[in-house]
Design a protein around this motif. Structure first.
Motif, PDB file in Angstrom:
ATOM      1  N   ALA A   1      28.205 104.962  -8.467  1.00 10.61           N
ATOM      2  CA  ALA A   1      27.699 104.046  -7.447  1.00 10.61           C
ATOM      3  C   ALA A   1      28.637 102.860  -7.258  1.00 10.61           C
ATOM      4  O   ALA A   1      29.134 102.289  -8.227  1.00 10.61           O
ATOM      5  N   ARG A   2      28.858 102.507  -6.001  1.00  8.66           N
ATOM      6  CA  ARG A   2      29.693 101.346  -5.678  1.00  8.66           C
ATOM      7  C   ARG A   2      28.874 100.057  -5.676  1.00  8.66           C
ATOM      8  O   ARG A   2      29.386  98.986  -5.999  1.00  8.66           O
ATOM      9  N   VAL A   3      27.596 100.152  -5.297  1.00  2.00           N
ATOM     10  CA  VAL A   3      26.713  98.984  -5.260  1.00  2.00           C
ATOM     11  C   VAL A   3      25.397  99.335  -5.948  1.00  2.00           C
ATOM     12  O   VAL A   3      25.100 100.499  -6.222  1.00  2.00           O
TER      13      VAL A   3
ATOM     14  N   VAL B   1      26.223 106.997 -12.596  1.00  2.00           N
ATOM     15  CA  VAL B   1      26.534 108.306 -12.017  1.00  2.00           C
ATOM     16  C   VAL B   1      25.557 108.623 -10.889  1.00  2.00           C
ATOM     17  O   VAL B   1      24.338 108.538 -11.059  1.00  2.00           O
ATOM     18  N   VAL B   2      26.105 108.988  -9.736  1.00  2.78           N
ATOM     19  CA  VAL B   2      25.293 109.423  -8.599  1.00  2.78           C
ATOM     20  C   VAL B   2      25.241 110.943  -8.550  1.00  2.78           C
ATOM     21  O   VAL B   2      24.174 111.541  -8.386  1.00  2.78           O
TER      22      VAL B   2
ATOM     23  N   ILE C   1      24.714 109.514  -2.008  1.00  2.00           N
ATOM     24  CA  ILE C   1      26.045 108.913  -2.175  1.00  2.00           C
ATOM     25  C   ILE C   1      26.255 107.779  -1.181  1.00  2.00           C
ATOM     26  O   ILE C   1      26.762 106.699  -1.529  1.00  2.00           O
ATOM     27  N   ALA C   2      25.866 108.014   0.074  1.00  2.00           N
ATOM     28  CA  ALA C   2      26.013 106.961   1.089  1.00  2.00           C
ATOM     29  C   ALA C   2      25.205 105.723   0.716  1.00  2.00           C
ATOM     30  O   ALA C   2      25.646 104.591   0.935  1.00  2.00           O
ATOM     31  N   ALA C   3      24.021 105.927   0.130  1.00  2.00           N
ATOM     32  CA  ALA C   3      23.162 104.799  -0.239  1.00  2.00           C
ATOM     33  C   ALA C   3      23.773 103.930  -1.322  1.00  2.00           C
ATOM     34  O   ALA C   3      23.351 102.782  -1.514  1.00  2.00           O
ATOM     35  N   THR C   4      24.764 104.451  -2.030  1.00  2.00           N
ATOM     36  CA  THR C   4      25.431 103.660  -3.070  1.00  2.00           C
ATOM     37  C   THR C   4      26.724 103.024  -2.572  1.00  2.00           C
ATOM     38  O   THR C   4      27.530 102.553  -3.371  1.00  2.00           O
TER      39      THR C   4
END
Length: 410
Positions: A39-41, A151-152, A167-170
């Motif tokens: 996750a990025r965020v 981890v996503v 994935i987009a949500a992160t």
């Protein structure tokens, strides 16, 4: 003869996942992750409301009832996307919509359903008639689902709509995926004619290239070329060289020309370069497999039912392995057969079957061919098949009511 499992093991041992490439999420559907995605965020990114209602202080409304409602002055309206940060003090509330940032001073969200008048003008008083069960109710806290760096999705995951959304949500817009295998399909046979053309004596409509191209595409492969060629060594060699040298494909799949006849073009050209074997399966006994340079080469029998069964047993697992898939086999169920048929002892049998799903608690199967047969020559019956019954080599017959292992195709 080799068993199906032995031949498949040889294929998989020769197969390695293809290189990785980064692609935008919009083009990643069906691809396989080459590395684990983190996750990025945080998810959620900030404290937000889980309900449409009012952000308030828990101490203001913890004793609210229909007989003793609590009236609060509404000082702000917070739709989703709002950047406002109103300060709530005793006796005040902010109208808030689902997904909007919760003011830092708020300790609970009261849904409209727990107020006397429900949704109304934003600056009208909020009259709470049902107390929240606890402080923090209806507030989704920052990072409560996932923290940045967590981890996503793991390497080997096939990216479907749900995975892409997660994935987009992160906060991620591109993903590392394995390259799609580039595939050349070559159907051999001097008897083959294009579907729709007038047939001369001895000719049949060519269908294997259609079958193989569609099956390969279904796995996620890129189909570089689809050709039909006569049983002439030079003509086949020219197509093979074009695929291997000019197009630099990762996989060549041929049909026909691998048996024991006098005009087996694939065997004539490649007998010293790849391995030709007999596999204990029905249909699909003659098989060829090997590596030419960096490309995997599969030589399948010529009858459509043999091609289809051979693809499921050997080619499909290899194409998935090239893409880094973790699961290489189709889903299997054990279902009752409503028909009887014989099976050749010593050979694992693949029978195209039609599923009866009318009883959700007790699916059943029967051979897809109109006459209930299961020979290698059958083609038209494939249109009615949505699974294969896989009969072990030590079974000589299936009786009505017997449980059989069923490989689901759809």
């Amino acid at each position: 003869m080799l068993t199906v499992e032995e031949q498949r093991a040889k294929v998989i041992a020769a197969t390695r996942p293809l290189d990785a490439e980064s692609v935008p999420l919009a083009r990643a559907a069906g691809r396989v992750l080459a590395t684990t995605v983190h996750a990025r965020v945080d998810v959620p990114v900030f404290d937000n409301s889980a309900m449409d209602g009012y952000a308030v202080l828990f101490t203001d409304v913890e004793s609210a009832t229909a007989e003793h409602p609590v009236e609060l002055a509404v000082i702000a309206d917070l739709p989703a996307g709002s950047a406002d940060e109103p300060e709530l003090r005793e006796g005040r509330a902010a109208r808030i919509m689902t997904g909007a940032p919760v003011p830092q001073t708020a300790t609970v969200v009261v849904p409209f359903e727990h107020t006397r008048d429900g949704l109304q003008a934003w600056d009208a008083p909020a009259i709470v008639v049902t107390a929240p069960t606890r402080a923090g109710a209806n507030i989704r806290r920052r990072g409560e689902e996932l923290r940045a760096g967590a981890v996503v999705a793991t390497a080997g995951t096939t990216l479907g709509p749900l995975q892409l959304t997660a994935i987009a949500a992160t906060g991620i817009d591109t993903v590392p995926v394995h390259r799609r295998p580039r595939v050349a399909v070559i159907s051999t046979g001097s008897e083959l004619a294009d579907p729709g053309t007038d047939l001369a004596r001895g000719q049949i409509p060519e269908s294997n290239s259609v079958l193989l191209a569609a099956l390969c595409a279904e796995t996620g492969a890129d189909i570089v070329s689809v050709d039909t060629v006569t049983d002439e060594d030079a003509a086949f060699t020219a197509l093979l060289d074009r695929a291997l040298v000019d197009a630099r494909v990762d996989v060549v799949v041929t049909s026909g020309g691998v048996s024991a006849g006098a005009h087996e073009v694939v065997k004539n050209v490649l007998r010293d370069r790849i391995e030709f074997v007999a596999v204990a399966m029905q249909p699909g006994r003659p098989q060829a497999f090997g590596r030419l340079g960096d490309a995997l080469v599969f030589g399948l029998p010529g009858n459509p039912a043999s091609v289809a069964a051979s693809f499921e047993a050997f080619v499909r697992p290899a194409l998935l392995a090239l893409q880094g898939r973790a699961a290489l086999q189709r889903p299997m169920l054990r279902l009752a057969s409503t028909a009887a048929w014989r099976s050749p002892v010593g050979r694992q049998q693949y029978v195209p079957v039609a599923l009866d799903r009318s009883d959700l608690a007790a699916w059943s199967v029967r051979p897809a061919a109109a006459d209930g047969s299961s020979g290698a020559h059958l083609a038209a019956g494939l249109a009615r098949a949505d699974a294969y019954a896989v009969v072990p080599a030590d079974v000589s017959a299936v009786a009505a009511g017997d449980l059989v292992d069923v490989m689901l195709l759809s």
